[in-house]
Design a protein around this motif. Structure first.
Motif: not given
Ligand code: ADP
Ligand code: MG
Length: 499
Positions: A221, A245, A274
């Protein structure tokens, strides 16, 4: 004596003394039999080295005269990679000889003029008469540079490696060197490919033959978004986060799609955990925070471009990769299936301090090989060229006439400090050695230098002791430059501190 003259004498004496103190610290390291210096800092860190530039870089010098000497050793290293001790020792002797000229009543300006004239005459003679054009001498060049540096037993093997590395890369800036602690110097080798000292973010089941992609961005991000002050209510904030995301996820999907199977993606910036997990689930291993230079090397070796964004990714390259652990650090050894000039020199050594010193020796040797590779200009080593220039200057000093002539003679005497010091450091008489070399020159042989094993002199060229002409030329220019700068200073005054 006038006040101004007193100030000048004082400033000069102080500068010369400080500069000569620097020379004394490195003088005993000159030549193949030079001794090493052990340097210790306040924290107890130790460096053992024979490399003039390294010693000077690590010295804690305060005096301006001393600082100027340190500067020229850096210049010499930047321009010619080697010959730093030579430059400093020569400058020291030029300064010492100028003190004698002061005593005889010569003005500093006359000395500077004479020194400049002498250096020009010496270099002209060096380039026209001493210089030799030679092919197939790169091994000798590398060997001369590396002799005396921590690799005594394997100079042949090491010089071969240096030559191969420069020839394979085509250019010294492309030679990558990596030191792996452990093993012995004989286990050093040239790896055709790129070594990345990084490991996968998450454990990855690596295949030996796989694919690779290169990405010049990050997959996390964006930091700015977190720092921008915007007023958002709770629901629009979570929407905002969600959008970020999803964007990351779609980028990751691009990577998976382009990889089209298992493979590794090398990413320049950070990658969100992630995203790494998602990619791994889809067979893609992630190496994040890859240095730009490594990405370039990979691009070179694998023949694929570095994409700016995942959308721009091209087809992946097939690679062969092995993951190795050295000293608790993982390395990926990567090679492509195209012909490329990318290679990495892998140095092995038992202890960190021998490895460091070896690396410095390699740097010198790689550098001198690259200097000679295209020009083919070499001279005999062991300081023989300096004696030849001295003889030429002595026989031509009279053509200049006037007091500057004395400075030219003093310059000629100073040049002989190089073979004298090489002989002295090997335990032989400096004066006898210089006289014997002069004698050979009188007989028309310009190639004799100190025999550091048995004493006396021997033919440097016949024994493969050769060095780049450029190195000698630059050493003379730098030494003359620093000497005359120091001689021209007539006062040291305190500067107003920078506000
Ligand atoms: P520098 O920092 O100036 O390169 P070194 O300690 O590397 O100082 O010594 C370089 C000098 O040693 C050069 O003049 C080189 O020609 C000389 N030299 C190297 N090998 C030999 C040898 N086998 N016999 C005599 N002189 C040598
Ligand atoms: Mg050297």
């Amino acid at each position: 004596m006038k006040e101004s003259e007193k100030a000048r004498d004082n400033a000069q004496a102080l500068n010369i003394r400080a500069a000569k103190a620097i020379v004394e610290t490195v003088k005993s390291t000159l030549g193949p039999m030079g001794m090493d210096k052990m340097m210790v800092d306040g924290a107890g860190n130790v460096i053992v080295t024979n490399d003039g530039a390294t010693i000077l870089r690590e010295l804690d010098v305060a005096h301006p005269g001393a600082k100027m000497m340190v500067e020229i050793s850096k210049t010499q290293e930047t321009l010619c990679y080697d010959g730093t001790t030579t430059t400093v020792v020569l400058a020291g002797q030029l300064l010492s000889n100028s003190e004698m000229l002061f005593e005889k009543g010569l003005h500093p300006n006359v000395i500077c003029r004479g020194y400049h004239e002498a250096s020009q005459m010496a270099i002209d003679y060096l380039l026209s008469d001493i210089n030799m054009k030679k092919d197939n001498v790169l091994h000798e060049i590398a060997k001369t540079a590396i002799t005396g540096k921590a690799v005594e037993t394997s100079t042949d093997m090491v010089s071969t490696l240096c030559v191969d590395a420069v020839m394979a890369a085509g250019d010294i800036d492309k030679v990558r060197v990596i030191s792996l602690h452990g093993g012995s110097i004989e286990e050093s080798y040239l790896f055709k490919g790129v070594i990345v000292s990084k490991d996968f973010v998450l454990d990855y089941d690596l295949d030996e033959d796989t694919n690779a992609l290169l990405l010049n961005t990050g997959l996390e991000e964006e930091k700015e978004k977190e720092h921008v002050k915007v007023q958002l209510d709770a629901s629009s904030y979570s929407e905002f986060k969600q959008a970020g995301k999803e964007d990351l996820l779609s980028q990751a999907q691009h990577i998976v799609m382009k990889m089209n199977g298992k493979g590794i993606v090398f990413v320049r910036d950070g990658v969100h955990d992630h995203v790494c997990a998602y990619l791994r689930k889809n067979g893609v291993g992630v190496i994040r925070r890859t240095a730009p230079s490594t990405l370039n090397a990979l691009s070179n070796a694998l023949g694929i471009s570095i994409a700016q964004t995942p959308e721009e990714l091209d087809v992946p390259a097939s690679i062969n990769v092995s993951r190795q652990k050295h000293n608790d650090v993982y390395y990926l050894f990567i090679s492509g299936d195209i012909e490329s000039d990318q290679s990495t020199l892998i140095l092995r050594g038992a202890t960190q301090s021998t490895l460091d010193e070896m690396e410095r020796g390699f740097d010198d040797a790689l550098g001198v090989v690259s200097l000679v590779k295209d020009s083919h200009n070499v001279v005999s080593g062991g300081g023989s060229s300096f004696v030849a220039m001295a003889a030429y200057l002595r026989s031509h000093a009279a053509t200049v006439g006037g007091r500057a002539q004395m400075a030219i003679e003093a310059f000629a005497d100073a040049l002989e400090i190089i073979p004298a010091t090489i002989a002295e450091n090997a335990g032989f008489d400096p004066l006898d050695t210089v006289l014997a070399i002069r004698h050979e020159i009188q007989n028309g042989n310009l190639h004799f230098g100190p025999n550091v094993n048995d004493g006396g002199v021997k033919d440097m060229q016949a024994n493969g002791v050769l060095e780049p002409t450029e190195l000698i030329k630059q050493a003379i220019l730098s030494a003359t430059e620093v000497t005359t700068s120091i001689l021209r200073i007539d006062d040291i005054v305190s500067r107003r501190p920078v506000e």
